[in-house]
Design an enzyme around this catalytic site. Structure first.
Site, PDB file in Angstrom:
ATOM      1  CG  ASP A 164      -2.104   0.868   1.096  1.00 16.11           C
ATOM      2  OD1 ASP A 164      -2.284   1.459   0.011  1.00 16.11           O
ATOM      3  OD2 ASP A 164      -2.867   0.989   2.074  1.00 16.11           O
ATOM      4  CG  LEU A 221      10.292 -16.367  -2.642  1.00 17.93           C
ATOM      5  CD1 LEU A 221      10.421 -16.357  -1.116  1.00 17.93           C
ATOM      6  CD2 LEU A 221      10.515 -14.957  -3.176  1.00 17.93           C
ATOM      7  CG  HIS A 264       0.129   1.827  -9.317  1.00 16.08           C
ATOM      8  ND1 HIS A 264      -0.091   1.549  -7.985  1.00 16.08           N
ATOM      9  CD2 HIS A 264      -0.950   2.532  -9.732  1.00 16.08           C
ATOM     10  CE1 HIS A 264      -1.253   2.056  -7.619  1.00 16.08           C
ATOM     11  NE2 HIS A 264      -1.793   2.657  -8.652  1.00 16.08           N
TER      12      HIS A 264
HETATM   13  C1  FPP Z   1      -1.760   0.325  -3.276  1.00 17.60           C
HETATM   14  O1  FPP Z   1      -1.306   1.613  -3.502  1.00 17.60           O
HETATM   15  C2  FPP Z   1      -1.378  -0.542  -4.319  1.00 17.60           C
HETATM   16  C3  FPP Z   1      -2.190  -1.127  -5.255  1.00 17.60           C
HETATM   17  C4  FPP Z   1      -3.644  -0.921  -5.410  1.00 17.60           C
HETATM   18  C5  FPP Z   1      -1.690  -2.028  -6.227  1.00 17.60           C
HETATM   19  C6  FPP Z   1      -0.426  -2.739  -5.907  1.00 17.60           C
HETATM   20  C7  FPP Z   1       0.210  -2.902  -7.168  1.00 17.60           C
HETATM   21  C8  FPP Z   1       1.528  -2.856  -7.409  1.00 17.60           C
HETATM   22  C9  FPP Z   1       2.587  -2.779  -6.401  1.00 17.60           C
HETATM   23  C10 FPP Z   1       1.994  -2.872  -8.801  1.00 17.60           C
HETATM   24  C11 FPP Z   1       1.615  -4.069  -9.561  1.00 17.60           C
HETATM   25  C12 FPP Z   1       1.882  -5.317  -8.833  1.00 17.60           C
HETATM   26  C13 FPP Z   1       2.560  -6.325  -9.325  1.00 17.60           C
HETATM   27  C14 FPP Z   1       2.639  -7.587  -8.571  1.00 17.60           C
HETATM   28  C15 FPP Z   1       3.215  -6.231 -10.626  1.00 17.60           C
HETATM   29  P1  FPP Z   1      -2.394   2.754  -3.574  1.00 17.60           P
HETATM   30  O2  FPP Z   1      -2.625   3.087  -4.990  1.00 17.60           O
HETATM   31  O3  FPP Z   1      -3.606   2.335  -2.823  1.00 17.60           O
HETATM   32  O4  FPP Z   1      -1.653   3.900  -2.846  1.00 17.60           O
HETATM   33  P2  FPP Z   1      -2.323   5.053  -1.989  1.00 17.60           P
HETATM   34  O5  FPP Z   1      -3.025   4.374  -0.847  1.00 17.60           O
HETATM   35  O6  FPP Z   1      -1.148   5.858  -1.554  1.00 17.60           O
HETATM   36  O7  FPP Z   1      -3.252   5.791  -2.896  1.00 17.60           O
END
Ligand code: FPP
Length: 241
Positions: free
Chosen positions: A20, A131, A37
């Site tokens: 997150d 892993l 992302h």
């Molecule tokens: C939360 O950050 C993250 C997500 C909704 C997506 C997680 C995705 C990735 C790390 C990239 C793709 C994943 C892989 C496995 C390739 P947020 O957007 O909710 O952040 P915020 O809370 O600061 O708005």
């Protein structure tokens, strides 16, 4: 890994992570959310390497929830593009890194080429012994449990088992995480302290670690801090519940 008394640390076998804070990380840098992302997905590779070096056997990450479809269309399609490329890249790299990579979630809603990459990834990495990386995509724990119950009820209807014999262990066999140990430690980055419908069944006895660090900044040092916290909790409550 040693603590200050030079005692060996207990390394959790399975660590689940809610990735997150990508959006906030990007905002702090005056960059678009999607840049966060991209950095977040790059960071996953680094954290997997760190986890492997520390002796962790399973990493399960929440990459896209059933709720994430409600985000603006542009962000959803950028996330899908990222996942698509990430999975295709994993197909190429899984054997080189000896990684077993699985996807959990309701994959039927995903585009065909993404489903194909998921299937191919499962096939090519099946025999790898390093892993275990599990990526939750279009995943929601309630959805997972409903899908499991539907399958179990169908099997009961077909007399595959007696209803009175159905227990926690048998329920686990119908879940997406079938065959995997339950997480020992769950980490959520970026200061939120919610489960957001992640692995509700599997986290019943798991230690939780919350940190304000945003996901793209979560590195090996931060992972070690989480393991130190896990060790303190284990020593205090070890074996009781
Ligand atoms: C939360 O950050 C993250 C997500 C909704 C997506 C997680 C995705 C990735 C790390 C990239 C793709 C994943 C892989 C496995 C390739 P947020 O957007 O909710 O952040 P915020 O809370 O600061 O708005």
């Amino acid at each position: 890994m040693k603590n200050d008394k030079n005692e060996n640390y207990l390394i959790p076998e399975h660590v689940a992570i809610i990735l997150d804070g990508n959006g906030r990380w990007a905002k702090k840098k005056n960059m678009p959310r999607n840049y966060g992302h991209v950095k977040g997905s790059e960071n996953l590779e680094k954290v997997c390497k760190a986890a492997d070096e520390l002796g962790i056997k399973y990493i399960t990450v929440y990459a896209f929830s059933t709720e994430n479809w409600k985000r603006p269309e542009e962000e959803v399609s950028a996330l899908m593009k990222l996942l698509r490329n990430y999975l295709k890249d994993c197909v190429k790299k899984a054997n080189k890194n000896n990684m077993r990579i699985r996807v959990i979630g309701e994959i039927n809603r995903l585009d065909k080429d993404i489903r194909d990459a998921i299937m191919e990834l499962d096939e090519v990495s099946k025999k790898n012994t390093g892993l275990n990386l599990t990526i939750a995509i279009n995943y929601g724990a309630r959805d997972e449990m409903i899908r499991a119950m539907r399958k179990a009820m169908q099997d009961a209807k077909e007399d595959k088992f007696k209803i009175e014999d159905f227990n926690e262990e048998s329920f686990g066999e119908y879940l997406d995480t079938k065959g995997m140990p339950e997480p020992d430690l769950m980490i959520r980055t970026s200061g939120e302290q919610r489960l957001s419908n992640f692995l509700l069944w599997q986290l019943a006895y798991t230690e939780f670690y919350f940190t304000d660090v945003l996901w793209p900044d979560f590195d090996k040092k931060e992972l070690e801090k989480a393991i130190q916290y896990y060790n303190k909790r284990e020593r205090r409550y070890g074996g009781l519940a």
